[in-house]
Design an enzyme around this catalytic site. Structure first.
Site, PDB file in Angstrom:
ATOM      1  N   ASN A  74       1.141  -1.042  -0.125  1.00 45.31           N
ATOM      2  CA  ASN A  74       0.065  -0.262  -0.287  1.00 45.31           C
ATOM      3  C   ASN A  74       0.585   1.022  -0.128  1.00 45.31           C
ATOM      4  OD1 ASN A  74      -1.853   1.561   0.254  1.00 45.31           O
ATOM      5  ND2 ASN A  74      -2.624   1.736   2.308  1.00 45.31           N
ATOM      6  N   PHE A  75       0.930   1.977  -0.584  1.00 40.30           N
ATOM      7  CA  PHE A  75       1.764   3.248  -1.420  1.00 40.30           C
ATOM      8  C   PHE A  75       1.181   4.109  -0.515  1.00 40.30           C
ATOM      9  CE2 PHE A  75       4.688   2.408  -5.836  1.00 40.30           C
ATOM     10  CZ  PHE A  75       4.433   1.049  -4.910  1.00 40.30           C
ATOM     11  N   LYS A  76       0.304   4.515  -0.165  1.00 40.31           N
ATOM     12  CA  LYS A  76      -0.762   5.472  -0.016  1.00 40.31           C
ATOM     13  C   LYS A  76      -0.588   6.737  -0.500  1.00 40.31           C
ATOM     14  CE  LYS A  76       0.066   3.378   5.035  1.00 40.31           C
ATOM     15  NZ  LYS A  76       0.035   3.416   6.023  1.00 40.31           N
ATOM     16  N   HIS A  94      -9.757   1.553   5.172  1.00 38.49           N
ATOM     17  CA  HIS A  94      -8.510   2.301   6.058  1.00 38.49           C
ATOM     18  C   HIS A  94      -8.177   2.741   6.511  1.00 38.49           C
ATOM     19  CE1 HIS A  94      -4.115   2.942   5.936  1.00 38.49           C
ATOM     20  NE2 HIS A  94      -3.537   1.411   5.451  1.00 38.49           N
ATOM     21  N   GLY A 100       1.650   2.429  10.950  1.00 36.74           N
ATOM     22  CA  GLY A 100       2.695   3.355  10.474  1.00 36.74           C
ATOM     23  C   GLY A 100       3.586   3.332  11.915  1.00 36.74           C
TER      24      GLY A 100
HETATM   25  C1  PEP Z   1      -1.127  -0.085   5.894  1.00 34.32           C
HETATM   26  O1  PEP Z   1      -1.030   1.065   5.959  1.00 34.32           O
HETATM   27  O2  PEP Z   1      -1.788  -0.609   5.197  1.00 34.32           O
HETATM   28  C2  PEP Z   1       0.011  -0.033   6.647  1.00 34.32           C
HETATM   29  C3  PEP Z   1      -0.023  -1.814   7.105  1.00 34.32           C
HETATM   30  O3  PEP Z   1       1.289   0.716   6.763  1.00 34.32           O
HETATM   31  P1  PEP Z   1       2.797  -0.100   7.537  1.00 34.32           P
HETATM   32  O4  PEP Z   1       2.949  -0.895   7.289  1.00 34.32           O
HETATM   33  O5  PEP Z   1       3.344   1.455   7.341  1.00 34.32           O
HETATM   34  O6  PEP Z   1       1.857   0.003   9.296  1.00 34.32           O
END
Ligand code: PEP
Length: 232
Positions: free
Chosen positions: A6-8, A86, A162
Site C-alpha cells: 500500500n503506497f498510500k 483502511h 506506520g
Molecule cells: C497500511 O497502511 O496498510 C500499513 C499496514 O502500513 P504500515 O506497514 O506502514 O504499518
C-alpha cells in the site's frame, strides 16, 4: 499467500513505473500473489507481476463528486481490485461504517476483488477485553458481505500502522481466529510488517499474507520480503 503493497500518498507516476520495472526483475514466486496499491495518479495498465489495485473509490460510476474517483476512471485502466475500510480513511478522513458498506456493495456489484481492512484502536487494545475487541471488529463488518467470493480481509490494528510497532504473533493469531469465525476469506495482517518480522507473521496459523505500507515503499525491501515469503 498474498503480499500487498500500500503506497498510500507516496510515489509518483514516474517512480511507480521504476518500482514496477524493478519488481519484474525480482520476479513472482509461484506460491505468492503480489498486489500494488499506488496513488491514483500512478494508475495505468502495467505489464506487471503484481495486480494493480486502487486505494479507494467513490460508490458511483461517475458524477458530481469533486475530488473523488469512480468506476469509470478505474475501468479505463482495467483496475478490478480495491482497498476499502483502511484505518486512515476511517479515522483521518472520517468515513463511517455506513459509507464504507455502501462502497463495498457498489464495488462488489461491479465484480471487484475487495481488500477490506478492520482493526481496533489503541484504546480498545489497552482495555485488554476480548469482548470489546471482538465487538469492535464485528462493528467494522456491519453491512459487509463476508461470504463474497472476491473478498480478502486485512486485520490492521490502528496502533500498529506506520508506528514501527507490530502486534505480537499471539495478538494477531487471536484476532485472525476471531475473523475466521466470520468469514472464509483469505486473512492478512497489516501493521509495521518489515523484512525483520515478516517470516514470524506469515507463520501464524490463519495468516494468508500481509498488507504492507511503509516497508513496501522501497522496492528492495518489498523484494526482500517476497524472497523471505517464498522460502516459507
Ligand atoms: C497500511 O497502511 O496498510 C500499513 C499496514 O502500513 P504500515 O506497514 O506502514 O504499518
Amino acid at each position: 499467500m498474498i503480499l500487498a503493497a500500500n503506497f498510500k500518498m507516496n510515489h509518483t507516476r514516474a517512480s511507480t513505473k521504476l518500482y514496477i520495472d524493478r519488481l519484474q526483475i525480482c520476479g513472482k514466486p509461484e506460491n505468492i500473489q503480489i498486489y500494488l496499491f499506488p496513488p491514483f495518479t500512478a494508475l495505468d495498465r502495467y505489464e506487471s507481476v503484481a495486480v494493480i489495485g486502487a486505494q479507494n473509490g467513490y460508490p458511483a460510476r461517475n458524477g458530481s463528486y469533486t475530488g473523488e474517483i469512480g468506476l469509470e476512471q478505474l475501468e479505463e485502466f482495467e483496475i478490478k481490485t480495491i482497498l476499502l475500510g483502511h484505518s486512515e480513511r476511517r479515522h483521518l478522513l472520517g468515513e463511517d461504517q455506513e459509507f464504507i458498506a455502501k462502497k463495498f456493495d457498489f464495488y462488489k456489484q461491479a465484480g471487484f476483488e475487495i481488500f477490506y481492512c478492520v482493526g481496533e484502536t489503541l484504546e480498545v487494545r489497552k482495555s485488554g477485553s476480548k469482548e470489546l475487541m471482538e465487538a469492535y471488529l464485528e462493528a467494522q463488518l456491519e453491512g459487509i458481505d463476508t461470504a463474497y467470493e472476491k473478498l480478502v480481509i486485512a486485520y490492521e490494528p490502528v496502533w500498529a500502522i506506520g508506528t514501527g510497532q507490530s502486534a505480537t504473533p499471539q495478538d494477531i493469531q487471536e484476532a485472525l481466529a476471531y475473523l475466521r469465525t466470520k468469514s472464509g476469506a483469505p486473512l492478512l495482517y497489516g501493521g509495521s510488517v518489515k523484512p525483520q518480522n515478516i517470516a514470524q507473521i506469515l507463520e501464524i496459523s490463519e495468516c494468508d499474507g500481509a498488507l504492507i505500507g511503509t516497508a513496501s515503499w522501497d522496492v528492495e525491501q518489498f523484494c526482500e520480503m517476497i524472497q523471505i515469503a517464498k522460502e516459507l
